[in-house]
Design a protein around this motif. Structure first.
Motif, PDB file in Angstrom:
ATOM      1  N   ASP A  79      -8.540 -68.988 -17.537  1.00 31.10           N
ATOM      2  CA  ASP A  79      -7.890 -70.096 -16.838  1.00 31.10           C
ATOM      3  C   ASP A  79      -7.748 -69.781 -15.356  1.00 31.10           C
ATOM      4  O   ASP A  79      -7.257 -68.718 -14.998  1.00 31.10           O
ATOM      5  N   PRO A  80      -8.152 -70.711 -14.497  1.00 30.72           N
ATOM      6  CA  PRO A  80      -7.927 -70.497 -13.070  1.00 30.72           C
ATOM      7  C   PRO A  80      -6.516 -70.956 -12.679  1.00 30.72           C
ATOM      8  O   PRO A  80      -5.789 -71.505 -13.509  1.00 30.72           O
ATOM      9  N   VAL A  81      -6.158 -70.726 -11.426  1.00 32.14           N
ATOM     10  CA  VAL A  81      -4.913 -71.273 -10.899  1.00 32.14           C
ATOM     11  C   VAL A  81      -5.042 -72.795 -10.946  1.00 32.14           C
ATOM     12  O   VAL A  81      -6.063 -73.351 -10.537  1.00 32.14           O
ATOM     13  N   GLN A  82      -4.015 -73.457 -11.451  1.00 31.69           N
ATOM     14  CA  GLN A  82      -4.113 -74.919 -11.531  1.00 31.69           C
ATOM     15  C   GLN A  82      -3.666 -75.563 -10.220  1.00 31.69           C
ATOM     16  O   GLN A  82      -2.678 -75.155  -9.638  1.00 31.69           O
ATOM     17  N   ASP A  83      -4.403 -76.545  -9.774  1.00 30.48           N
ATOM     18  CA  ASP A  83      -4.090 -77.301  -8.564  1.00 30.48           C
ATOM     19  C   ASP A  83      -3.723 -76.394  -7.389  1.00 30.48           C
ATOM     20  O   ASP A  83      -2.612 -76.449  -6.855  1.00 30.48           O
ATOM     21  N   LEU A 176     -16.048 -75.699  -3.429  1.00 27.31           N
ATOM     22  CA  LEU A 176     -17.306 -75.373  -2.733  1.00 27.31           C
ATOM     23  C   LEU A 176     -17.720 -73.925  -3.026  1.00 27.31           C
ATOM     24  O   LEU A 176     -18.902 -73.632  -3.177  1.00 27.31           O
ATOM     25  N   MET A 177     -16.741 -73.045  -3.122  1.00 22.55           N
ATOM     26  CA  MET A 177     -17.038 -71.626  -3.363  1.00 22.55           C
ATOM     27  C   MET A 177     -17.594 -71.386  -4.767  1.00 22.55           C
ATOM     28  O   MET A 177     -18.049 -70.280  -5.088  1.00 22.55           O
ATOM     29  N   GLN A 178     -17.567 -72.406  -5.611  1.00 26.72           N
ATOM     30  CA  GLN A 178     -18.201 -72.250  -6.928  1.00 26.72           C
ATOM     31  C   GLN A 178     -19.721 -72.257  -6.794  1.00 26.72           C
ATOM     32  O   GLN A 178     -20.424 -71.827  -7.708  1.00 26.72           O
ATOM     33  N   MET A 179     -20.225 -72.732  -5.680  1.00 31.80           N
ATOM     34  CA  MET A 179     -21.685 -72.661  -5.485  1.00 31.80           C
ATOM     35  C   MET A 179     -22.158 -71.212  -5.436  1.00 31.80           C
ATOM     36  O   MET A 179     -23.012 -70.831  -6.227  1.00 31.80           O
TER      37      MET A 179
ATOM     38  N   THR B 250      -8.819 -76.271   7.430  1.00 30.28           N
ATOM     39  CA  THR B 250      -8.742 -75.541   8.705  1.00 30.28           C
ATOM     40  C   THR B 250      -8.949 -74.045   8.493  1.00 30.28           C
ATOM     41  O   THR B 250      -8.828 -73.533   7.374  1.00 30.28           O
ATOM     42  N   ALA B 251      -9.241 -73.368   9.587  1.00 33.41           N
ATOM     43  CA  ALA B 251      -9.451 -71.918   9.530  1.00 33.41           C
ATOM     44  C   ALA B 251      -8.208 -71.217   8.977  1.00 33.41           C
ATOM     45  O   ALA B 251      -8.313 -70.273   8.190  1.00 33.41           O
ATOM     46  N   GLN B 252      -7.044 -71.738   9.365  1.00 37.05           N
ATOM     47  CA  GLN B 252      -5.792 -71.118   8.929  1.00 37.05           C
ATOM     48  C   GLN B 252      -5.616 -71.278   7.411  1.00 37.05           C
ATOM     49  O   GLN B 252      -5.216 -70.342   6.723  1.00 37.05           O
ATOM     50  N   ASP B 253      -5.942 -72.476   6.899  1.00 36.30           N
ATOM     51  CA  ASP B 253      -5.858 -72.706   5.450  1.00 36.30           C
ATOM     52  C   ASP B 253      -6.799 -71.772   4.689  1.00 36.30           C
ATOM     53  O   ASP B 253      -6.430 -71.178   3.676  1.00 36.30           O
ATOM     54  N   LEU B 254      -8.029 -71.691   5.179  1.00 39.49           N
ATOM     55  CA  LEU B 254      -9.026 -70.895   4.464  1.00 39.49           C
ATOM     56  C   LEU B 254      -8.698 -69.409   4.490  1.00 39.49           C
ATOM     57  O   LEU B 254      -8.967 -68.696   3.534  1.00 39.49           O
ATOM     58  N   SER B 255      -8.090 -69.007   5.589  1.00 40.25           N
ATOM     59  CA  SER B 255      -7.658 -67.621   5.671  1.00 40.25           C
ATOM     60  C   SER B 255      -6.556 -67.381   4.630  1.00 40.25           C
ATOM     61  O   SER B 255      -6.565 -66.378   3.915  1.00 40.25           O
ATOM     62  N   GLY B 256      -5.644 -68.348   4.523  1.00 46.77           N
ATOM     63  CA  GLY B 256      -4.564 -68.247   3.544  1.00 46.77           C
ATOM     64  C   GLY B 256      -5.073 -68.215   2.112  1.00 46.77           C
ATOM     65  O   GLY B 256      -4.478 -67.576   1.248  1.00 46.77           O
ATOM     66  N   LEU B 257      -6.175 -68.902   1.860  1.00 49.41           N
ATOM     67  CA  LEU B 257      -6.742 -68.945   0.509  1.00 49.41           C
ATOM     68  C   LEU B 257      -7.647 -67.749   0.222  1.00 49.41           C
ATOM     69  O   LEU B 257      -8.182 -67.619  -0.878  1.00 49.41           O
ATOM     70  N   GLY B 258      -7.838 -66.919   1.219  1.00 52.75           N
ATOM     71  CA  GLY B 258      -8.698 -65.744   1.025  1.00 52.75           C
ATOM     72  C   GLY B 258     -10.179 -66.067   0.992  1.00 52.75           C
ATOM     73  O   GLY B 258     -10.984 -65.286   0.494  1.00 52.75           O
ATOM     74  N   VAL B 259     -10.559 -67.218   1.532  1.00 49.76           N
ATOM     75  CA  VAL B 259     -11.968 -67.609   1.522  1.00 49.76           C
ATOM     76  C   VAL B 259     -12.705 -67.030   2.725  1.00 49.76           C
ATOM     77  O   VAL B 259     -13.900 -66.757   2.664  1.00 49.76           O
ATOM     78  N   ILE B 260     -11.987 -66.829   3.833  1.00 48.88           N
ATOM     79  CA  ILE B 260     -12.621 -66.207   5.000  1.00 48.88           C
ATOM     80  C   ILE B 260     -11.875 -64.927   5.366  1.00 48.88           C
ATOM     81  O   ILE B 260     -10.741 -64.711   4.950  1.00 48.88           O
ATOM     82  N   ASP B 261     -12.571 -64.085   6.166  1.00 48.72           N
ATOM     83  CA  ASP B 261     -12.008 -62.779   6.476  1.00 48.72           C
ATOM     84  C   ASP B 261     -11.253 -62.756   7.802  1.00 48.72           C
ATOM     85  O   ASP B 261     -10.408 -61.904   8.012  1.00 48.72           O
ATOM     86  N   ALA B 311     -14.110 -62.889  -6.802  1.00 53.53           N
ATOM     87  CA  ALA B 311     -12.643 -62.808  -6.788  1.00 53.53           C
ATOM     88  C   ALA B 311     -12.019 -64.062  -6.188  1.00 53.53           C
ATOM     89  O   ALA B 311     -10.821 -64.298  -6.329  1.00 53.53           O
ATOM     90  N   MET B 312     -12.827 -64.850  -5.517  1.00 51.77           N
ATOM     91  CA  MET B 312     -12.303 -65.985  -4.778  1.00 51.77           C
ATOM     92  C   MET B 312     -11.653 -67.028  -5.681  1.00 51.77           C
ATOM     93  O   MET B 312     -12.178 -67.357  -6.730  1.00 51.77           O
ATOM     94  N   GLY B 313     -10.505 -67.512  -5.250  1.00 49.34           N
ATOM     95  CA  GLY B 313      -9.853 -68.587  -6.003  1.00 49.34           C
ATOM     96  C   GLY B 313      -8.914 -68.078  -7.076  1.00 49.34           C
ATOM     97  O   GLY B 313      -8.363 -68.858  -7.831  1.00 49.34           O
ATOM     98  N   SER B 314      -8.731 -66.749  -7.149  1.00 48.96           N
ATOM     99  CA  SER B 314      -7.785 -66.254  -8.145  1.00 48.96           C
ATOM    100  C   SER B 314      -6.353 -66.561  -7.711  1.00 48.96           C
ATOM    101  O   SER B 314      -5.424 -66.457  -8.486  1.00 48.96           O
ATOM    102  N   GLN B 315      -6.190 -66.957  -6.441  1.00 49.57           N
ATOM    103  CA  GLN B 315      -4.871 -67.354  -5.952  1.00 49.57           C
ATOM    104  C   GLN B 315      -4.958 -68.704  -5.261  1.00 49.57           C
ATOM    105  O   GLN B 315      -5.928 -68.984  -4.580  1.00 49.57           O
TER     106      GLN B 315
END
Lengths: 322, 319
Positions: A79-83, A176-179, B250-261, B311-315
């Motif tokens: 399960d991923p993080v929801q929403d 998008l990162m699922q690509m 935004t860059a700030q959001d993506l940084s918070g999500l761990g998508v960018i370094d 690992a992306m998106g685990s948070q």
């Protein structure tokens, strides 16, 4: 407000209008307009017996028809993080998810299973267009990674049925990162030397087509399936010209060298078995409808977190009729 | 100077100051400098205030600013010996994608990016930075070349998205994008990406599946444009402000999500106000990252990239 309710006395009326059966007994073919009885349609895997039009089929029904005796084991998906973005447009994303779950009875837009198809052990994944247009979010990404990892562990090929409007906007950049994530899953299979066959079904578009759905070793599509990156409406708005007949349909892509084959759903199982057994250098397949494998396959019990209860065949009737 | 709609009050003040100075030049006996300097101060305060708190939609506008430095500008400013290489060897040369051999602080690399163009003629020639399959296949070819000769790959991402056209679809736009992403992941050399303006959907991912990804402070990176998202989910393309907020692009959001370094700070008022400084900051970051990763084993680099995306998106966003 038909003539019965207007002219017939209530008691008689209740006799006439009593329904003992659900309403959706008949389905109208979207293509030829023929009214089709649900049993007949289900037995034909939701392919119109009149014109051959392919209607959507749920992952569970597809698996029931695909696996020998309709028996398969679901592969657990983390399960991923929801929403993750607390997304809200006219509706909350969490509400949309809840509705889709109630409607389909599934967790999200992809089902993964392992079992035998024509006595050939495989892992299969099927996308569910009826679940938020099959859109690819983190769950779908996790499902494909889980499918690939399971296939690598069991040394089996992966057969993937795609159906999606694209990435799930409500998960923003994480969709998008699922690509790249799903592309990594495909690479795992390639590194392990295992076949990865994609069956593109109607419709497969956007970020899904631009990642795992176009990276198969063999690319098969169901007839008439819309397969594209940008949809026809977007293109018409951009170039302001009418698009040719059949543009972005499976047959059109076949003509343009983008697919290996276009195959009817009714012949798909046989074809998949034939192709996979050659790629795996196995003996020719045993034809015909096979009962479920006698002993549950060895991998099942070892499946970490995998649901051990094999689903009984929902489509046995279909198999016996042929 | 092109002003954005929310910069109008600023445009007025800056306009007044320059009018005043023009008047002063015409009438040398008038002392206007004191007043003009006061206006300058007011303008710079306002600029800092506006840019210190840009909404998501305003960031989209800054990211698309016509005066913002583009791929070509970065290549000219940061790289030496740039030798463009052309063509996908299958169909055409795609002018939306620039690429070639170049040196970054002396180290030979392969630099690839989308170029939007700077005037009507070049914008049309560059197709507004929207690549066709040929562009992605050219990028694949150049990445492959870099991989075989041990050259790190540096990409500069700036695209509204992949081109939605009839020919692009017929020639396999989606397959080309998928293969480019696959190639990024397969590289045995370091790959570094910077989103310098717009990171538009799959068209950006195909260039940005890298070991290290940075975004400029006022750049955006999104699964769909705010306009597109608004028309689909709000059924009203004018709701792009709401969509931009909701998408967290935004860059700030993506940084918070761990998508960018890394988020690269821009000069006050955006990269277009001080192009040289903005580009120099990117150059410094790239040089540092290159030093960190150069010489690492191919297998380790591949593994690093893979782990990063798996690992992306685990948070989610912090509550």
């Amino acid at each position: 407000m038909n003539w019965i309710s207007n002219y017939v006395r209530p008691k008689i009326n209740s006799l006439f209008s009593r329904r003992e059966v659900p309403e959706n007994l008949w389905t109208k073919c979207d293509n030829c307009g023929q009214m089709l009885f649900h049993r007949e349609l289900a037995a034909n895997l939701n392919v119109c017996p009149n014109c051959g039009f392919h209607m959507p089929i749920s992952p569970a029904d597809r698996f029931a028809a695909l696996f020998d005796g309709g028996v398969y084991t679901e592969v657990a998906v983390p399960d991923p993080v929801q929403d993750p973005l607390k997304f809200r447009d006219s509706k909350r994303y969490t509400d949309r998810l809840r509705e889709a779950r109630a409607k389909t009875g599934e967790k999200d837009a992809m089902l993964v299973a392992e079992g035998e198809m024509g006595r050939t052990p495989i892992v299969a994944a099927a996308q569910d267009f009826s679940f938020m247009a099959g859109s690819m979010g983190m769950y779908v990404g996790n499902a494909i990674i889980a499918a690939a990892e399971r296939a690598v562990k069991l040394k089996r090929p992966l057969v993937l049925f795609s159906a999606a409007g694209g990435a799930r906007m409500q998960e923003g950049i994480l969709s998008l990162m699922q690509m790249p994530r799903t592309t990594i899953a495909v690479q795992m299979l390639k590194e392990a030397g295992l076949p990865y066959v994609v069956v593109l079904t109607n419709p497969t578009t956007g970020g899904v087509t631009a990642s795992y759905a176009m990276l198969g070793d063999v690319q098969i599509a169901e007839p008439g399936a819309l397969i594209c990156f940008a949809g026809p409406r977007v293109i018409e708005q951009t170039i302001r010209e009418k698009l040719p007949e059949g543009f972005q349909r499976a047959e059109y892509l076949l003509d343009h060298g983008m697919l290996d084959r276009v195959t009817s759903r009714l012949e798909l199982k046989d074809e998949l078995v034939t192709i996979l057994r050659m790629l795996l250098r196995l003996s020719p397949q045993v034809r015909g409808d096979l009962p479920p494998p006698e002993a549950p396959d060895a991998g099942t019990e070892a499946a970490p977190g995998g649901k051990s209860a094999a689903k009984p065949a929902a489509k046995k009737a279909a198999g016996q009729k042929k | 100077m092109n002003y954005l709609e929310f910069e109008k009050p600023l445009a007025e003040i800056e306009g007044k100051a320059s009018e005043l100075r023009a008047m002063g030049r015409a009438n040398p006996e008038m002392d206007v400098e004191k007043e003009a300097a006061a206006l300058d101060r007011k303008a710079s305060e306002m600029l800092a205030q506006i840019y210190g708190d840009l909404s998501a939609w305003r960031k989209c506008q800054v990211a698309r600013h016509p005066d913002r430095p583009h791929c070509r500008d970065y290549i000219e400013a940061l790289f030496t010996d740039f030798t463009p290489l052309a063509g996908d060897r299958n169909f055409a040369e795609d002018h939306a994608v620039m690429g070639g051999l170049a040196r970054l602080e002396g180290r030979a690399v392969m630099v690839i990016g989308q170029e939007k163009g700077h005037d009507t003629k070049s914008r049309i020639e560059r197709n507004f930075g929207m690549a066709r399959p040929e562009g992605y296949r050219k990028a694949i070819r150049l990445m492959d070349l870099a991989d075989r000769f041990g050259l790190p790959v540096v990409t500069l991402v700036d695209t509204p998205g992949a081109y939605p056209g009839k020919g692009a679809e017929e020639r396999g736009q989606s397959e080309a994008i998928a293969r480019a992403t696959e190639k990024c992941l397969a590289l045995g050399v370091p790959m570094l990406s910077v989103i310098i303006g717009e990171g538009g959907s799959g068209g950006a991912v195909a260039f940005a599946t890298a070991n290290r990804v940075a975004m400029l402070e006022h750049s955006i990176y999104s699964v769909i444009s705010p306009e597109g998202c608004a028309s689909i989910l709000w059924k009203d393309a004018d709701k792009m402000r709401e969509a931009a907020e909701a998408l967290h692009l935004t860059a700030q959001d993506l940084s918070g999500l761990g998508v960018i370094d890394r988020v690269v700070k821009e000069p006050v008022g955006g990269a277009h106000r001080d192009r040289a400084a903005a580009m120099a900051a990117v150059g410094a970051l790239l040089a540092g990252w290159l030093k960190d990763l150069d010489g690492k084993a191919a297998k380790a680099l591949r593994q690093d990239r893979r782990q990063k995306f798996l690992a992306m998106g685990s948070q989610g966003l912090a509550a």
